[in-house]
Design an enzyme around this catalytic site. Structure first.
Site, mmCIF file in Angstrom:
data_model
loop_
_atom_site.group_PDB
_atom_site.id
_atom_site.type_symbol
_atom_site.label_atom_id
_atom_site.label_comp_id
_atom_site.label_asym_id
_atom_site.label_seq_id
_atom_site.Cartn_x
_atom_site.Cartn_y
_atom_site.Cartn_z
ATOM 1 N N HIS A 90 0.842 -1.191 0.000
ATOM 2 C CA HIS A 90 0.000 0.000 0.000
ATOM 3 C C HIS A 90 0.878 1.243 0.000
ATOM 4 O O HIS A 90 1.838 1.337 0.769
ATOM 5 C CB HIS A 90 -0.911 0.012 1.233
ATOM 6 C CG HIS A 90 -1.834 1.191 1.281
ATOM 7 N ND1 HIS A 90 -2.994 1.243 0.519
ATOM 8 C CD2 HIS A 90 -1.783 2.364 1.971
ATOM 9 C CE1 HIS A 90 -3.612 2.398 0.761
ATOM 10 N NE2 HIS A 90 -2.901 3.095 1.626
ATOM 11 N N SER A 91 0.565 2.202 -0.862
ATOM 12 C CA SER A 91 1.316 3.453 -0.959
ATOM 13 C C SER A 91 2.790 3.136 -1.258
ATOM 14 O O SER A 91 3.069 2.434 -2.221
ATOM 15 C CB SER A 91 1.131 4.277 0.322
ATOM 16 O OG SER A 91 1.567 5.611 0.154
ATOM 17 N N ASN A 92 3.727 3.605 -0.440
ATOM 18 C CA ASN A 92 5.125 3.263 -0.717
ATOM 19 C C ASN A 92 5.363 1.757 -0.695
ATOM 20 O O ASN A 92 6.278 1.253 -1.342
ATOM 21 C CB ASN A 92 6.048 3.943 0.297
ATOM 22 C CG ASN A 92 6.568 5.270 -0.205
ATOM 23 O OD1 ASN A 92 6.269 5.707 -1.306
ATOM 24 N ND2 ASN A 92 7.367 5.936 0.614
ATOM 25 N N SER A 118 -1.826 -0.787 -4.100
ATOM 26 C CA SER A 118 -2.880 0.183 -3.819
ATOM 27 C C SER A 118 -2.313 1.547 -3.442
ATOM 28 O O SER A 118 -1.247 1.658 -2.836
ATOM 29 C CB SER A 118 -3.797 -0.334 -2.699
ATOM 30 O OG SER A 118 -3.084 -0.575 -1.496
#
Length: 256
Positions: A90-92, A118
């Site tokens: 998720h994200s990074n 995501s």
């Protein structure tokens, strides 16, 4: 097998049909995904990545480069690829999961059954990158508030936040320093799930651009901001169904 400081395991490893390796977002840790055990299939062993500088690894040096992180992580992960596995970030964490898949293929390791990414702009999107890691403390704190992923009681405690700032800045630097590496040709063959928050600062189409790197990519926009994974119950259903679909063939069918 000797426990690794890099991986926090949850689930019945002896009978698991698939291992799910989950990479944390900026400021996250292995505990960020601990609640997933409540809804993941019992056939799945959850292994959450624990970077240095948090949890029991608080005293260890922080890492600001994904390649450097993977150089340390992958030797710990490789012995666990003796059964089907899936990567999530998720994200990074999406950058980490994607880079891990690419590096594992380059090492000749078994390919993941699938990958789920995501809430991160695809590295194929040519947009200026804000150097959040270098912002003054007041603007850095404002950025954290806008993402709505840090508990309010922590954001409102300046002394506590000063303790967290170094790890948070290092995590943001991971993404800011990332550049798309040469890609293994088999990477495109990995089935992918790409999820974006409809109210996220990161544009849905920029997240969906990840799908251009895969021949078989599902895309879904979900109600919520950057941390829709914590606020939208549909996320759990979507990821659990995706994971079940890529378990070994003898697993139970995906619920309709």
């Amino acid at each position: 097998m000797k426990p690794s400081p890099w991986l926090v395991r949850s689930g019945n490893s002896e009978h698991a049909r698939l291992r799910l390796f989950a990479f944390p977002f900026s400021g996250g840790s292995a505990s960020s995904y601990a609640s997933w055990r409540k809804w993941l299939s019992p056939q799945v062993e959850l292994l959450c990545v624990q970077p240095p500088g948090r949890g029991m690894r608080m005293a260890e040096p922080l890492i600001r480069d994904i390649d450097a992180m993977l150089t340390q992580l992958l030797p710990e992960l490789l012995p666990l690829l003796d059964r089907p596995y899936l990567l999530y970030g998720h994200s990074n964490g999406a950058l980490m999961a994607f880079s891990a898949a690419n590096r594992l293929l380059q090492l000749g390791a078994p390919a993941p059954r699938a990958i789920a990414l995501s809430a991160k702009c695809s590295p194929t999107v040519d947009r200026p990158r804000e150097r959040v890691s270098e912002l003054p403390d007041d603007r850095f704190l404002a950025k954290l508030r806008s993402l709505d992923g840090t508990p309010r009681e922590l954001l409102n405690d300046p002394e506590v936040m000063q303790l967290f700032f170094p790890a948070l800045r290092a995590d943001f630097a991971l993404g800011e320093n990332f550049r798309l590496p040469p890609l293994h040709p088999d990477l495109a063959r990995i089935p992918a799930l790409i999820l974006a928050g409809e109210q996220d600062e990161t544009r849905v189409e920029d997240v969906f651009a990840w799908g251009d790197l895969f021949a078989d990519a599902q895309r879904a926009a979900m109600t919520g901001g950057h941390f829709f994974i914590n606020t939208n119950p549909g996320f759990a259903r979507k990821l659990d169904a995706f994971v079940r679909a890529h378990c070994a063939p003898q697993t139970e069918p995906v619920p309709g």
